[in-house]
Design a protein around this motif. Structure first.
Motif, mmCIF file in Angstrom:
data_model
loop_
_atom_site.group_PDB
_atom_site.id
_atom_site.type_symbol
_atom_site.label_atom_id
_atom_site.label_comp_id
_atom_site.label_asym_id
_atom_site.label_seq_id
_atom_site.Cartn_x
_atom_site.Cartn_y
_atom_site.Cartn_z
ATOM 1 N N ASN A 129 1.151 -1.252 -0.096
ATOM 2 C CA ASN A 129 -0.175 0.036 -0.116
ATOM 3 C C ASN A 129 0.871 1.416 -0.022
ATOM 4 O O ASN A 129 0.605 2.170 -0.694
ATOM 5 C CB ASN A 129 -0.963 0.178 1.173
ATOM 6 C CG ASN A 129 -1.846 -0.971 1.040
ATOM 7 O OD1 ASN A 129 -2.416 -1.178 -0.059
ATOM 8 N ND2 ASN A 129 -2.412 -1.783 2.125
ATOM 9 N N SER A 130 1.892 1.324 0.532
ATOM 10 C CA SER A 130 2.946 2.373 1.005
ATOM 11 C C SER A 130 3.600 2.689 -0.577
ATOM 12 O O SER A 130 3.505 3.629 -1.095
ATOM 13 C CB SER A 130 3.946 2.532 1.760
ATOM 14 O OG SER A 130 4.749 0.974 1.449
ATOM 15 N N THR A 131 3.836 1.529 -1.106
ATOM 16 C CA THR A 131 4.631 1.817 -2.641
ATOM 17 C C THR A 131 3.435 2.528 -3.492
ATOM 18 O O THR A 131 3.767 3.124 -4.381
ATOM 19 C CB THR A 131 5.069 0.337 -3.101
ATOM 20 O OG1 THR A 131 4.139 -0.649 -2.896
ATOM 21 C CG2 THR A 131 6.349 -0.189 -2.277
ATOM 22 N N VAL A 132 2.412 1.558 -3.471
ATOM 23 C CA VAL A 132 1.297 1.955 -4.543
ATOM 24 C C VAL A 132 0.828 3.616 -4.217
ATOM 25 O O VAL A 132 0.672 4.126 -5.253
ATOM 26 C CB VAL A 132 0.108 1.197 -4.070
ATOM 27 C CG1 VAL A 132 -1.249 1.655 -5.037
ATOM 28 C CG2 VAL A 132 0.359 -0.152 -4.830
ATOM 29 N N SER A 170 2.848 6.109 -2.815
ATOM 30 C CA SER A 170 4.017 6.658 -3.512
ATOM 31 C C SER A 170 3.847 6.871 -4.978
ATOM 32 O O SER A 170 4.185 7.924 -5.627
ATOM 33 C CB SER A 170 5.436 6.476 -3.037
ATOM 34 O OG SER A 170 5.510 5.084 -3.510
ATOM 35 N N LEU A 171 3.602 5.486 -5.698
ATOM 36 C CA LEU A 171 3.470 5.709 -7.071
ATOM 37 C C LEU A 171 2.350 6.542 -7.737
ATOM 38 O O LEU A 171 2.618 7.252 -8.627
ATOM 39 C CB LEU A 171 3.488 4.085 -7.658
ATOM 40 C CG LEU A 171 4.817 3.603 -7.718
ATOM 41 C CD1 LEU A 171 4.384 1.890 -7.971
ATOM 42 C CD2 LEU A 171 5.784 3.997 -8.461
ATOM 43 N N HIS A 172 1.206 6.590 -7.074
ATOM 44 C CA HIS A 172 0.205 7.125 -7.531
ATOM 45 C C HIS A 172 0.494 8.597 -7.434
ATOM 46 O O HIS A 172 -0.016 9.609 -8.155
ATOM 47 C CB HIS A 172 -1.256 7.042 -6.348
ATOM 48 C CG HIS A 172 -2.011 5.710 -6.895
ATOM 49 N ND1 HIS A 172 -2.384 5.702 -8.274
ATOM 50 C CD2 HIS A 172 -2.209 4.639 -6.244
ATOM 51 C CE1 HIS A 172 -2.861 4.523 -8.152
ATOM 52 N NE2 HIS A 172 -2.966 3.929 -7.146
ATOM 53 N N ALA A 173 0.877 9.230 -6.379
ATOM 54 C CA ALA A 173 1.419 10.504 -6.009
ATOM 55 C C ALA A 173 2.377 11.071 -7.281
ATOM 56 O O ALA A 173 2.041 12.134 -7.880
ATOM 57 C CB ALA A 173 2.262 10.690 -4.491
ATOM 58 N N ARG A 174 3.339 10.173 -7.595
ATOM 59 C CA ARG A 174 4.087 10.400 -8.810
ATOM 60 C C ARG A 174 3.472 10.658 -9.971
ATOM 61 O O ARG A 174 3.772 11.803 -10.865
ATOM 62 C CB ARG A 174 5.353 9.539 -8.657
ATOM 63 C CG ARG A 174 6.302 9.779 -7.701
ATOM 64 C CD ARG A 174 7.402 8.794 -7.876
ATOM 65 N NE ARG A 174 8.452 8.933 -6.841
ATOM 66 C CZ ARG A 174 9.682 8.073 -6.552
ATOM 67 N NH1 ARG A 174 9.718 6.914 -7.373
ATOM 68 N NH2 ARG A 174 10.597 8.331 -5.633
ATOM 69 N N VAL A 175 2.431 9.790 -10.344
ATOM 70 C CA VAL A 175 1.711 9.663 -11.313
ATOM 71 C C VAL A 175 0.974 11.237 -11.531
ATOM 72 O O VAL A 175 0.691 11.861 -12.644
ATOM 73 C CB VAL A 175 0.916 8.577 -11.621
ATOM 74 C CG1 VAL A 175 -0.145 8.498 -12.739
ATOM 75 C CG2 VAL A 175 1.790 7.153 -11.867
ATOM 76 N N ASP A 176 0.153 11.459 -10.092
ATOM 77 C CA ASP A 176 -0.508 12.493 -10.353
ATOM 78 C C ASP A 176 0.265 13.814 -10.482
ATOM 79 O O ASP A 176 -0.276 14.638 -11.417
ATOM 80 C CB ASP A 176 -1.193 12.759 -8.777
ATOM 81 C CG ASP A 176 -2.279 11.768 -8.552
ATOM 82 O OD1 ASP A 176 -2.369 11.380 -7.569
ATOM 83 O OD2 ASP A 176 -2.965 11.321 -9.425
ATOM 84 N N SER A 177 1.358 14.025 -9.906
ATOM 85 C CA SER A 177 2.426 15.148 -10.116
ATOM 86 C C SER A 177 2.770 15.071 -11.615
ATOM 87 O O SER A 177 2.848 16.257 -12.357
ATOM 88 C CB SER A 177 3.503 14.937 -9.434
ATOM 89 O OG SER A 177 4.304 13.777 -9.663
ATOM 90 N N LEU A 178 2.927 14.045 -12.404
ATOM 91 C CA LEU A 178 3.311 13.959 -13.735
ATOM 92 C C LEU A 178 2.108 14.427 -14.636
ATOM 93 O O LEU A 178 2.310 15.170 -15.586
ATOM 94 C CB LEU A 178 3.909 12.629 -14.228
ATOM 95 C CG LEU A 178 5.312 12.338 -13.897
ATOM 96 C CD1 LEU A 178 5.519 10.702 -14.197
ATOM 97 C CD2 LEU A 178 6.174 13.141 -14.512
ATOM 98 N N GLU A 179 0.918 13.986 -14.362
ATOM 99 C CA GLU A 179 -0.258 14.392 -15.033
ATOM 100 C C GLU A 179 -0.449 15.885 -14.765
ATOM 101 O O GLU A 179 -0.847 16.439 -15.897
ATOM 102 C CB GLU A 179 -1.527 13.564 -14.622
ATOM 103 C CG GLU A 179 -1.522 12.093 -14.758
ATOM 104 C CD GLU A 179 -2.812 11.284 -14.515
ATOM 105 O OE1 GLU A 179 -2.827 10.168 -14.756
ATOM 106 O OE2 GLU A 179 -3.420 11.781 -13.503
ATOM 107 N N LYS A 180 -0.365 16.436 -13.904
ATOM 108 C CA LYS A 180 -0.621 17.748 -13.408
ATOM 109 C C LYS A 180 0.371 18.747 -14.302
ATOM 110 O O LYS A 180 0.144 19.770 -15.017
ATOM 111 C CB LYS A 180 -0.478 18.155 -11.888
ATOM 112 C CG LYS A 180 -1.362 17.868 -11.295
ATOM 113 C CD LYS A 180 -1.249 18.216 -9.540
ATOM 114 C CE LYS A 180 -2.206 17.733 -8.720
ATOM 115 N NZ LYS A 180 -2.114 17.877 -7.234
ATOM 116 N N SER A 181 1.717 18.343 -14.385
ATOM 117 C CA SER A 181 2.592 19.025 -15.198
ATOM 118 C C SER A 181 2.469 18.935 -16.621
ATOM 119 O O SER A 181 2.619 19.955 -17.460
ATOM 120 C CB SER A 181 4.066 18.444 -14.508
ATOM 121 O OG SER A 181 4.308 16.998 -15.101
#
Length: 606
Positions: free
Chosen positions: A217-220, A222-233
């Motif tokens: 759950n922790s790894t998922v 963190s990956l979701h947070a990175r994907v969200d940041s990439l989508e926003k950019s």
């Protein structure tokens, strides 16, 4: 005999009681059902034992009326150390039926058990011993190693699901007495060791699975947070690209308009040059024929000089306006260059993010290799276990053959005994010794049989344990396969992000090329404007009479302006019309320079 410390004895007794209560609660919950109510006796005894453990070594605090010893003080500290405990503390304070701090502490313990986070909360409390020293003595259970052991035992309670009603229960007036009769051992408990071993194995497997789920759950997350940041950019870059495209379209439209105006100005200048040539030729001819109108020509020249000086002033004013326009255009170009630099910075940031994603992929690939090595080792262990099972099966077959032989020997011995009884009934005294020997042999055979049965039982137990380990290893292999699939999905997402970044870089390169082209076009327009700075129309206020007939302009006689020579005529004097290929209607032409006339309203006409 050495005198024992009474506080150490109390701590040991409380630790043993906590072990017994937690163990009894887990065993009874697994047999009765994992969801427990507040009326369940082992659960009530568990809360009583925990209350005694938390009360051990509490410092006496002076209140207004009497001395006070409550466990609500240290439990209230958890809210500051563990942010997730704020919800429990707030709900306990808002309960309407609680009046004493002890009742609030009991409600807090029940809510923590329902959340399955009692061990986490108490672990945070034990770590901060400098804060606990304000509430406990130095020899208290929570300040010593026994407290850490109890917190470790509380992790096993995550197996149980508790459904407790705290709102209507009278927690202030409860009497906390430990019922020792529940923890006395019986013959049934001694005989149930195998069941305890199975329960312990199940609990270990459950704790391992929960720990794995937490890590995943922790790894998922963190990956979701990175994907969200990439989508926003990406969305920001897309919006900036759309804005830049709109700006380019506007600039292209302005450029087109300026070019059309430039072509019109060139056409007018050509007509004006042709008209001036014709005028010069006519004037030369008239000068040759007669010099009578020299005075009139001189006056007209003076008048034209005045008009040209006035035109020159108007042109200078327009020059100032065009210079200001030029400054504005230069500012706009600087702003565009700033936008390009900012987009280049965003591109650099995107490339850094791509490098980070590549590093994450490398880490995931290394983890995958480690998991594959572990899989190979586990497969080797499974092969060894299968060999052991085959050996155990072979030994089982040998034991069965020995049992059959022993049974045959027993049957033969019984038949011989019956024959001897029938033949030697009179010789009973002499045969009693032999009979006793036979009985001893039978006893030995029975003991051998019992030993072989016990050995067989132990072998079956070992077989069962090894089957469980094999199943556990298969579950782990399945989890590793799932991790491989997730890693492949992440690789596909990474490829998609790379493609998007490449597309955005190509779009930015196209934008840069178009901006450079627009710069060149704007410079061309500036040069054309510099070439056409010397021509200005006559003002409407000054033109009140027609140039030819010298009649005043009105509704019937409208103004027609010549762009080449700057003269203004009325309708009657500008009747010359010529067809043009560019316009469907015929166009009015100036009498003197044959340039196109433009109709304007006079100053005295609304």
């Amino acid at each position: 005999m050495a005198v024992k410390d009474p506080t150490a004895v109390e701590r040991a007794n409380l630790l043993n009681m906590a072990k017994l209560s937690i163990k009894g609660l887990i065993e009874s919950a697994l047999s009765f059902g994992r969801t427990l109510d507040s009326d369940y006796p082992p659960l009530q005894q568990f809360f009583v034992v925990m209350e005694h453990c938390l009360k051990h070594g509490l410092k006496v605090r002076k209140s207004f009326l009497s001395y006070n010893k409550t466990i609500w003080g240290p439990l209230e500290l958890v809210e500051k150390l563990y942010p997730e405990a704020e919800e429990i503390a707030a709900s306990v304070r808002d309960l309407p039926g609680l009046k004493t701090p002890l009742g609030r502490a009991r409600a807090w313990l029940r809510l923590a058990l329902m959340q399955k986070k009692m061990a986490d909360y108490l672990r945070c409390l034990i770590i901060q011993r400098d804060l606990l020293s304000e509430f406990y003595e130095y020899h208290a259970l929570m300040m010593e190693e026994e407290g850490a052991v109890i917190v470790g035992l509380l992790v096993g309670l995550n197996v149980i699901d508790a459904n407790l009603c705290v709102k209507g229960e009278d927690l202030d007036s409860q009497v906390g007495v430990i019922d020792f009769s529940m923890y006395l051992k019986s013959d049934d408990d001694i005989g149930g060791k195998e069941r305890n071993v199975q329960i312990a194995a199940i609990l270990d497997q459950k704790n391992y699975v929960e720990e794995l789920n937490r890590q995943l759950n922790s790894t998922v997350s963190s990956l979701h947070a990175r994907v969200d940041s990439l989508e926003k950019s990406n969305t920001k870059l897309i919006e900036e690209l759309a804005i830049a495209k709109n700006n380019i379209i506007k600039l292209q439209e302005e450029n087109h308009q300026l070019r059309s105006e430039n072509t019109l100005i060139l056409m007018k200048t050509q007509h004006h040059l042709e008209a001036t040539k014709v005028d010069v030729e006519a004037e030369l001819q008239t000068y040759k024929h007669s010099r009578q109108g020299l005075d009139e020509m001189y006056n007209e020249a003076r008048r034209q000089l005045r008009e040209e000086s006035q035109l020159r002033q108007d042109m200078e004013n327009e020059l100032v306006v065009q210079v200001s326009m030029k400054h504005e255009i230069e500012l706009a170009m600087k702003l565009l260059e700033k936008d390009i630099h900012e987009k280049q910075d965003t591109l650099i940031g995107l490339r850094q993010q791509l490098d980070e994603v590549k590093a994450i992929n490398m880490e995931m690939y290394q983890k995958l290799q480690v998991s594959e090595d572990a899989m190979k080792e586990k497969n080797e262990i499974i092969g060894r276990l299968e060999d052991k099972t085959n050996q155990i099966n072979a030994t089982m077959k040998q034991l069965e053959q020995r049992l059959q032989q022993a049974e045959k020997a027993q049957m033969e011995a019984e038949a011989e005994d019956e024959k001897l009884k029938q033949e030697y009934v009179n010789k009973s005294e002499s045969l009693q010794k032999e009979f006793s020997q036979k009985e001893k042999q039978l006893l030995q055979l029975e003991t051998d049989l019992k030993i072989e049965k016990e050995w067989r039982q132990t072998l079956e137990d070992d077989l069962q344990k090894e089957k469980e380990t094999v199943s556990h290893l298969r579950i782990e292999t399945q989890e590793i396969i799932n991790l491989k699939k997730e890693f492949l999905k992440l690789q596909e997402k990474n490829k998609q992000l790379k493609r998007i970044c490449q597309d955005q870089e190509a779009a930015l390169q196209e934008l840069a090329s178009k901006l450079s082209e627009s710069k060149l076009k704007i410079e061309d327009i500036k040069e054309a404007n510099k070439a056409l700075q010397g021509q200005v129309w006559l003002k409407d206020k000054e033109a009140t009479h027609c140039k030819l007939c010298e009649k005043e302009f009105s509704l019937s006689k409208r103004k027609h302006h010549c762009r080449n020579c700057g003269e203004i005529f009325c309708n009657a004097c500008s009747d010359n019309e010529l067809p043009l290929p560019s316009s469907p209607k015929p166009v009015r032409v100036c009498d003197s320079c044959h340039a196109i006339l433009i109709q304007r309203c006079s100053s005295n006409v609304p």
